[in-house]
Design an enzyme around this catalytic site. Structure first.
Site, short mmCIF file in Angstrom:
data_model
loop_
_atom_site.label_atom_id
_atom_site.label_comp_id
_atom_site.label_asym_id
_atom_site.label_seq_id
_atom_site.Cartn_x
_atom_site.Cartn_y
_atom_site.Cartn_z
N ASN A 271 67.67 81.86 14.80
CA ASN A 271 67.04 81.75 16.12
C ASN A 271 68.10 81.53 17.19
OD1 ASN A 271 67.50 78.79 16.38
ND2 ASN A 271 66.20 78.78 14.55
N LYS B 296 54.44 64.49 12.09
CA LYS B 296 55.86 64.40 11.69
C LYS B 296 56.32 62.95 11.52
CE LYS B 296 57.08 68.88 12.93
NZ LYS B 296 58.01 69.82 12.32
O1 C5P Z 1 57.26 72.26 13.57
P1 C5P Z 1 58.33 72.48 14.56
O2 C5P Z 1 59.42 73.39 14.06
O3 C5P Z 1 57.87 72.87 15.93
O4 C5P Z 1 58.95 71.03 14.76
C1 C5P Z 1 60.06 70.77 15.52
C2 C5P Z 1 60.72 69.49 15.08
O5 C5P Z 1 60.77 69.39 13.67
C3 C5P Z 1 62.16 69.45 15.52
O6 C5P Z 1 62.51 68.09 15.73
C4 C5P Z 1 62.90 70.04 14.34
O7 C5P Z 1 64.25 69.63 14.28
C5 C5P Z 1 62.09 69.52 13.17
N1 C5P Z 1 62.04 70.42 12.00
C6 C5P Z 1 62.68 70.10 10.83
N2 C5P Z 1 62.59 70.93 9.74
C7 C5P Z 1 61.88 72.05 9.80
C8 C5P Z 1 61.21 72.41 10.99
C9 C5P Z 1 61.33 71.57 12.07
O8 C5P Z 1 63.37 69.06 10.79
N3 C5P Z 1 61.79 72.83 8.74
#
Ligand code: C5P
Length: 407
Positions: A218, A352
């Site tokens: 990304n 989370k």
């Molecule tokens: O679910 P999403 O990707 O939107 O969540 C964003 C948050 O979760 C960010 O803080 C990102 O660093 C963390 N994240 C993570 N591992 C993943 C996906 C997101 O730590 N596989």
């Protein structure tokens, strides 16, 4: 008491840094160094070479420091041995930017102007931040001189890589001013508001290989996570930065663990999370990865290894998994959304297990790769909208907020 005042009070007595500025295009960055040192509660006095005054006038530094600025050896009639009084006043002598010429003089003990004479006369620790053309930096004479200064106890702050004012590309750029100031504060042993705290930061994208030449990733630049890691180090924290592949230099005084894939990031983050007081998950982790990276380049239209038939599996959610077993750790997550930014962030706060979610809008050139951002802080107490600010200021704001949760 304001944040600046409490940092000032943290120092048992106000330290004085003598800042030497030499003749280099990066001399304008010394103004920012003055400001950051002052913000950390340090008194700054400036001494310049004649050549430096071609780039920035002494009046600029006099205005910033409210102190006289030394240039010539015999300029100060009220103090005939100015170099000795300056040398004695300094708790630390920082020379930034330091040219190849001044490095050569210092390495050989030459003292033909106020700056080099003071450097010879002081017993204060010497911190040198070189800046010059890449060929001058890599010239054997300069390498030898830097080595000599290092052996004599000077702290050398490595130059950065990148575009140089002369048009060349390579080593020789003055290190980031935040890193220079961080090294100085570290050298001075100043206690700061995150001293004794362990901070873990994930940053940048992850890269999930499809085959030896292709990957899923990304647009994350890593700037926000790097700014948080740097700010935390500047404020005295012991920082571990778990970073996906980015093109920016790692901050000084930060333990940087470089990873590529989400699984590697998970492993490194897991290791650092246990000991962390504050864990900031700023990385843009790829949600999926190819189940198996092909050992050779996939060809278009090949039945057995068609590009269109890549099987994807979900990556672990690093934040949610680690935070579900948190103990004293303050957990900060990010929500980068194109729509319903705050509502989505509110959901993430509970799913989370985060104490704070920093929400921001992405897409249409926003957030990814920019130098500033506008965010909302979402926590159990509600939503706070912050004004647009630089990622450096935002980093401090996030750390200030995280400190409110420290148990
Ligand atoms: O679910 P999403 O990707 O939107 O969540 C964003 C948050 O979760 C960010 O803080 C990102 O660093 C963390 N994240 C993570 N591992 C993943 C996906 C997101 O730590 N596989």
């Amino acid at each position: 008491m304001s944040e600046d005042e409490s940092r000032c009070e943290a120092a048992s007595h106000q330290k004085t840094v003598l800042l030497g500025v030499t003749g280099c295009i990066a001399a304008y960055k010394s103004c920012e160094i003055v400001r950051l040192l002052q913000k950390a509660g340090v008194r700054v006095k400036v001494v310049m070479t004649e050549h430096a005054t071609e780039f920035v006038g002494p009046l600029t530094f006099r205005s910033l420091t409210h102190e006289p600025v030394g240039v010539g050896l015999f300029d100060n009639p009220s103090d005939p041995i100015h170099h000795i009084s300056l040398a004695q006043e300094a708790d630390l002598f920082l020379i930034a930017p330091c040219t190849a010429n001044v490095i050569a003089k210092l390495a050989n003990g030459l003292a033909d102007d106020l700056l080099t004479t003071t450097a010879l006369a002081t017993t204060a620790p010497l911190v040198i931040a070189p800046a010059m053309n890449v060929n001058m930096y890599e010239n054997g004479a300069t390498r030898y001189n830097i080595g000599k200064l290092h052996i004599r106890g000077a702290r050398i702050i490595e130059t950065g890589d990148g575009y140089l004012a002369c048009g060349d590309v390579g080593k020789g750029r003055l290190a980031d001013v935040e890193d220079i100031v961080s090294a100085v504060l570290d050298e001075l042993g100043l206690s700061r508001d995150l001293a004794g705290k362990r901070v873990m930061v994930t940053a940048g994208p992850t890269v999930e290989p499809i085959d030896p030449v292709r990957y899923i990733s990304n647009h994350s630049s890593g700037k926000t996570g790097y700014a948080i890691a740097r700010a935390a180090a500047l404020r005295g924290a012991d920082v571990t930065l778990v970073s996906g592949p980015v093109s920016i230099a790692p901050p000084e005084a930060v333990r940087t663990v470089r990873v590529r894939t989400a699984l590697e990031m998970f492993e490194a983050a897991q290791e650092a999370f246990g000991a962390a007081d504050i864990a900031v998950f700023a990385a843009a982790v790829a949600d999926v990865r190819p189940k198996q990276a092909a050992p050779r380049k996939l060809k278009k239209g090949e039945a057995d290894a068609a590009l269109g038939a890549i099987e994807l599996v979900e990556n672990p959610d690093i934040l949610a998994t680690l935070a579900s077993s948190k103990k004293r750790q303050v957990v900060v997550g990010f929500a980068a959304e194109t729509d319903d930014v705050v509502a989505n962030a509110e959901k993430k706060l509970s799913t989370k297990h985060a104490d704070l979610v920093v929400a921001n809008q992405v897409g249409e050139g926003k957030a990814f790769g920019t130098d500033d951002n506008q965010v909302w802080f979402v926590d159990d107490e509600g939503v706070e909208e912050l004004p647009r600010m630089s990622k450096e200021r935002l980093a401090d704001a996030i750390l200030d907020k995280a400190l409110e949760f420290v148990r």
